[in-house]
Write an enzyme that holds these catalytic residues in place. Sequence first.
Site, PDB file in Angstrom:
ATOM      1  CD  GLU A   3       6.579  28.491 -14.992  1.00  0.00           C
ATOM      2  OE1 GLU A   3       5.898  29.226 -14.255  1.00  0.00           O
ATOM      3  OE2 GLU A   3       6.361  27.282 -15.122  1.00  0.00           O
ATOM      4  CG  MET A  32      -4.134  30.758  -4.950  1.00  0.00           C
ATOM      5  SD  MET A  32      -3.999  32.549  -4.758  1.00  0.00           S
ATOM      6  CE  MET A  32      -5.731  33.022  -4.806  1.00  0.00           C
ATOM      7  CD  GLU A  33      -3.174  29.669  -9.945  1.00  0.00           C
ATOM      8  OE1 GLU A  33      -2.206  29.025  -9.488  1.00  0.00           O
ATOM      9  OE2 GLU A  33      -3.440  30.835  -9.596  1.00  0.00           O
ATOM     10  N   GLY A  76       2.569  27.534  -1.415  1.00  0.00           N
ATOM     11  CA  GLY A  76       2.903  27.624   0.003  1.00  0.00           C
ATOM     12  C   GLY A  76       3.028  26.219   0.584  1.00  0.00           C
ATOM     13  CG  ASP A 114       4.315  31.267   0.716  1.00  0.00           C
ATOM     14  OD1 ASP A 114       4.219  31.443  -0.515  1.00  0.00           O
ATOM     15  OD2 ASP A 114       3.403  30.763   1.400  1.00  0.00           O
TER      16      ASP A 114
END
Length: 236
Positions: free
Chosen positions: A14, A176-177, A80, A200
């Site tokens: 990306e 996670m960020e 997710g 996912d």
Amino acid sequence: VMTTLGIIGAMQVEVDLLLKAMDRKYGKTIAGSVFYEGTLEGIPVVVVQCGVGKVNAAICAQILCDCYHVTHLVNTGIAGSLCADLDIGDLVISTDAMYHDFDCVNFGYPMGKVPGMDVISFPADKTMIDYAFAAAETVNPGHTKKGRIASGDQFVAEKALKDKIIANTQGLCTEMEGAAIAQTAYRNQVPFVILRAISDKADNSASMDYPTFERIAAHRCAEVTRNLARQLKAAE
Ligand code: ADE
């Protein structure tokens, strides 16, 4: 004040796509991450791949504020799904972001709350939400939702943990960020939005071939980010 958009991307593919689309690139390493300055769709941008997790994300977001004086922040990547009707490849635009793993419950705080902060979830900027949603709908029509992002230093791949995160946060997706970038943006009073592609189901289910998926997700995230930059330029 002129717009400078800080872009924190998760995926190498990306960031490479954004770099290819950028003019007048100049890269500089700070705290182990390469910050690429240039213009994208006619607006000044700084692109960085921050690495995984809340601390890496917050460090890069603060550097974008301090060293590059960004006026807007966008965070993109994969997540997710926490929602039955968000499938792999669908997009999520943040209304707000909160931690699912910030636990001062035994100290008298609700799950997710950071002591000393006046909010439990950090609200994204309304105009950037509108631009990002319009951009996502252009890139992947009919497959975008707006809602809360739940962040933590855990890759969620277990039904019990997924259900606990849903109960505690009411998030649409987990990654996670995002909330760390949101908290940094909040403290610096910089408008932000988070854009995530679902990779996912955040449970034990088998998912599509990861390298194939990552390429699709990276292209979608880069395209939406370019479209968002175009709208920020048009609004100047
Ligand atoms: N990023 C993509 N999928 C994720 C998951 N299941 N948990 C945390 N971060 C993710």
